[in-house]
Motif scaffolding. Structure first.
Motif, PDB file in Angstrom:
ATOM      1  N   ASP A 119       0.839  -1.213   0.000  1.00  8.06           N
ATOM      2  CA  ASP A 119       0.000   0.000   0.000  1.00  8.06           C
ATOM      3  C   ASP A 119       0.870   1.257   0.000  1.00  8.06           C
ATOM      4  O   ASP A 119       0.612   2.209  -0.732  1.00  8.06           O
TER       5      ASP A 119
ATOM      6  N   LEU B 193      -7.932   3.510   0.251  1.00  5.87           N
ATOM      7  CA  LEU B 193      -7.523   2.099   0.227  1.00  5.87           C
ATOM      8  C   LEU B 193      -8.164   1.336   1.384  1.00  5.87           C
ATOM      9  O   LEU B 193      -8.651   0.215   1.214  1.00  5.87           O
TER      10      LEU B 193
ATOM     11  N   ARG C 130      -4.528   6.757   1.182  1.00  6.01           N
ATOM     12  CA  ARG C 130      -4.540   5.683   2.190  1.00  6.01           C
ATOM     13  C   ARG C 130      -5.946   5.441   2.733  1.00  6.01           C
ATOM     14  O   ARG C 130      -6.358   4.299   2.933  1.00  6.01           O
TER      15      ARG C 130
END
Ligand SMILES: Nc1ncnc2c1ncn2[C@@H]1O[C@H](COP(=O)(O)OP(=O)(O)OP(=O)(O)O)[C@@H](O)[C@H]1O
Ligand SMILES: [Mg+2]
Length: 400
Positions: free
Chosen positions: A184, A242, A239
């Motif tokens: 990630d 995600l 982030r």
């Protein structure tokens, strides 16, 4: 920049060929299926590290052989580079610049080319992958360093997808979760870099596209391009998104957020070209994207890119032919292929190279018909500048 010489060994249908190109226009003529596109394809490979026609390199190696060799001399601003590429059926491809090993992905530093081809219609008509590739290849030509960023991003996505797939529909184990977080982090970092590059590129390219469309189509239609992305503008938001999509990603086993899902939206007079443009308008749009790319590269520090017009004139009406010839003809070097010479505007026919069944038969003034030559008292010294290696061997055999 320009390519002054190209030599092929076991590339496509060429056993061995050696061809010299002139500054300005070079017209490769020959019947269908003789090897005209194969010649320009070898240059496209050097400029981009891949073929524009096939996804794997095996088809580029002459049937029955194990490797193909492409050598070319590129001259840019008085400096010359000798580029050698070896394509191997088994094992890695190799490249050299002036005799020193270089990475394949560094080749675009030496040769910049803009290819116009019938396949470009798919840029307008087909799915977004081709348009992303168009943007990224152009970005790499402007900043070769980006080749590394793209290949890193591809690798991160592959690894991340395989992790998501293996954990698909189940809960992540502790160690898998840690690994996913590492991917990630890389996805956010590389994804934002690609996003920013594409945004800057589209902003720079847009005015050129509008202008190039007017030039090619000869009308006042409004051609606009815009980047459509699901990538948030900063790392924190990326982030968060995600995290929000993690359940979906695990269910489907693929990465759902990132620049690999971007599209370059093309609009003509406010309507999506993919859905509304006519055949001719789609063609003009595709040509405009290429012409705009060439203009953009010309504005940069690398000088004029080599213009490659593969079989495009046959598809165009007289007005478009003339306007495209004028626009492309202003570049330092233009390589054109055509099965029918008359399809190509006069101004681009000065230097002809005849191709017949994988042999460069004649070049320069020798490519004129006997009738044309009869009226010419002087033998052009360039006439013998280049012959196919096969033919040279025959000539020597006769002489000896
Ligand atoms: N790996 C290979 N080995 C041998 N021959 C090949 C290979 N790949 C392609 N060819 C041959 O090359 C020829 C096609 O060459 P190319 O695409 O350059 O034609 P062209 O002159 O551009 O024709 P057109 O005018 O139809 O576009 C075909 O005859 C094809 O069979
Ligand atoms: Mg062809």
């Amino acid at each position: 920049m320009r390519v002054s010489r190209l030599a092929l060994t076991d590339f496509r249908n060429y056993r061995s060929a050696d061809v010299a190109f002139e500054p300005g226009a070079n017209l490769l003529v020959g019947r269908n299926g003789q090897g005209k596109t194969n010649i320009v394809e070898s240059l496209v490979w050097i400029a981009t590290g891949s073929s524009h026609r096939v996804p794997t390199d095996v088809a580029l190696i002459r049937a029955g052989e194990q490797r193909a060799i492409v050598r070319c001399t590129v001259t840019n601003d008085e400096r010359s580079f000798q580029l050698d590429v070896e394509l191997n059926a088994k094992g890695a491809n190799r490249a050299q610049a002036n005799g020193n090993g270089v990475r394949i992905r560094d080749l675009p530093r030496y040769l910049q080319a803009v290819l116009f081809s019938p396949e470009d219609l798919q840029l307008v008509r087909a799915d977004p992958a081709g348009r992303r590739r168009f943007l990224d290849e152009l970005a790499v030509m402007r900043a070769p360093r980006l080749a590394g960023v793209h290949s890193d991003l591809d690798r991160v996505l592959r690894q991340r997808n395989s992790l998501l797939k293996s954990a698909r529909a189940s809960r992540l184990r502790e160690d898998e979760l840690t690994t996913l977080e590492v991917w990630d982090g890389r996805l956010v970092e590389l994804g934002l870099e690609v996003l920013r590059t594409r945004q800057a590129l589209v902003a720079d390219l847009a005015p050129h596209v509008a202008e190039a469309y007017r030039v090619v189509a000869g009308d006042e239609h409004r051609a606009e391009i815009a980047l459509v992305t699901n990538v948030p503008a900063d790392a924190e938001a990326f982030r968060a998104l995600l995290a929000q999509r993690r359940r979906d990603e695990l269910d489907r086993g693929v990465s759902l957020v990132g620049p690999h899902r971007d599209d370059l939206e093309l609009q003509l007079n406010g309507l999506l070209a993919r859905h509304y443009a006519s055949h001719g308008e789609s063609w003009s749009f595709a040509l405009a994207l290429r012409l705009a790319s060439a203009q953009l590269l010309r504005d940069g520090s690398g000088g004029d890119p080599v213009m490659i017009l593969d079989d495009v004139f046959a598809e165009l009406d007289a007005g478009r032919r003339q306007r495209l010839a004028e626009a492309a003809g202003g570049f330092e070097q233009v390589l054109i292929t055509a099965a029918v010479e008359d399809d190509v505007p006069e101004a681009l026919r000065d230097h002809r190279i005849r191709i017949d069944a994988g042999v460069v038969v004649e070049a320069g003034a020798a490519a004129r018909t006997p009738v044309e030559r009869a009226g010419d008292p002087d033998v052009d010294p360039d006439a013998e500048a280049v012959v196919g290696v096969d033919e040279r061997a025959d000539a020597e055999a006769v002489d000896g």
